[in-house]
Design an enzyme around this catalytic site. Structure first.
Site, PDB file in Angstrom:
ATOM      1  N   LYS A 267      13.519   9.999  89.890  1.00  0.00           N
ATOM      2  CA  LYS A 267      12.437   9.234  90.504  1.00  0.00           C
ATOM      3  C   LYS A 267      11.607   8.478  89.472  1.00  0.00           C
ATOM      4  CE  LYS A 267       9.241   9.824  94.337  1.00  0.00           C
ATOM      5  NZ  LYS A 267       9.640   8.536  94.873  1.00  0.00           N
TER       6      LYS A 267
ATOM      7  N   GLY B 296       9.503  13.406  83.436  1.00  0.00           N
ATOM      8  CA  GLY B 296      10.813  13.475  82.788  1.00  0.00           C
ATOM      9  C   GLY B 296      11.553  12.149  82.822  1.00  0.00           C
ATOM     10  N   CYS B 297      11.485  11.459  83.943  1.00  0.00           N
ATOM     11  CA  CYS B 297      12.187  10.182  84.099  1.00  0.00           C
ATOM     12  C   CYS B 297      11.540   9.102  83.238  1.00  0.00           C
ATOM     13  CB  CYS B 297      12.212   9.769  85.565  1.00  0.00           C
ATOM     14  SG  CYS B 297      13.086  10.974  86.595  1.00  0.00           S
ATOM     15  N   THR B 298      10.221   9.155  83.117  1.00  0.00           N
ATOM     16  CA  THR B 298       9.514   8.197  82.261  1.00  0.00           C
ATOM     17  C   THR B 298       9.896   8.432  80.802  1.00  0.00           C
ATOM     18  OG1 THR B 298       7.686   8.035  83.832  1.00  0.00           O
ATOM     19  CG2 THR B 298       7.234   7.364  81.559  1.00  0.00           C
TER      20      THR B 298
ATOM     21  N   GLY C 257      13.496   7.221  80.224  1.00  0.00           N
ATOM     22  CA  GLY C 257      13.546   5.759  80.180  1.00  0.00           C
ATOM     23  C   GLY C 257      12.958   5.206  78.893  1.00  0.00           C
TER      24      GLY C 257
END
Length: 156
Positions: A38, A43-45, A48
């Site tokens: 998401k 974690g995704c930030t 990325g």
């Protein structure tokens, strides 16, 4: 069924930031496709940002990065702009790309089960053949591992 290592990935198109993404258009360059749960989550930030910070090194290894989640294009555009990502994000609302790579898994959060994206990364060679995969990815150190594999594949 997931695509097997050393097998060609079937061509696919999907809506993405910067216009539709088409796998065939990337023939001649290596491709990192990373799946994440998401936009705008910690974690995704971090993941990325790792790919963003290593983007020049990937480019030097003839490798293009693309991220995939089930978020909308609008959410992707905002996430990409906010984080300064130099790569495109695919919006896979219908899960067709997720299903192609078999990354939808049963997950648990606060005792509730749901189907979500298992953080995974795939490295394709310049002919669109899957050469390496990482499933159940833990963010720390992951980008360095993928970069080393991309550099090694580019020299092969």
């Amino acid at each position: 069924m997931a695509i097997a290592i050393d097998s060609p990935v079937p061509d696919f198109s999907a809506p993405a930031t910067g216009g539709d993404f088409n796998l065939a258009a990337h023939k001649g360059t290596q491709l990192v496709i990373y799946f994440y749960p998401k936009d705008n989550t910690p974690g995704c930030t971090t993941q990325g940002q790792g790919f963003r910070d290593a983007n020049e090194a990937f480019a030097a290894a003839n490798t293009v990065i693309v991220g995939v989640s089930r978020d909308s294009l609008k959410t992707h555009e905002n996430f990409k702009a906010k984080q300064g990502f130099p790569f495109e994000l695919i919006s896979d609302k219908d899960e067709s790309v997720c299903n192609l790579f078999d990354v939808i898994k049963l997950k648990k959060l606060y005792g509730k089960e749901y189907l979500g994206i298992d953080r995974s990364t795939f490295l394709l060679d310049k002919n669109g053949v899957l050469r390496q995969e990482w499933r159940g990815v833990k963010v720390p150190g992951h980008v360095d591992e993928v970069l080393a594999a991309a550099q090694a594949l580019n020299k092969a």
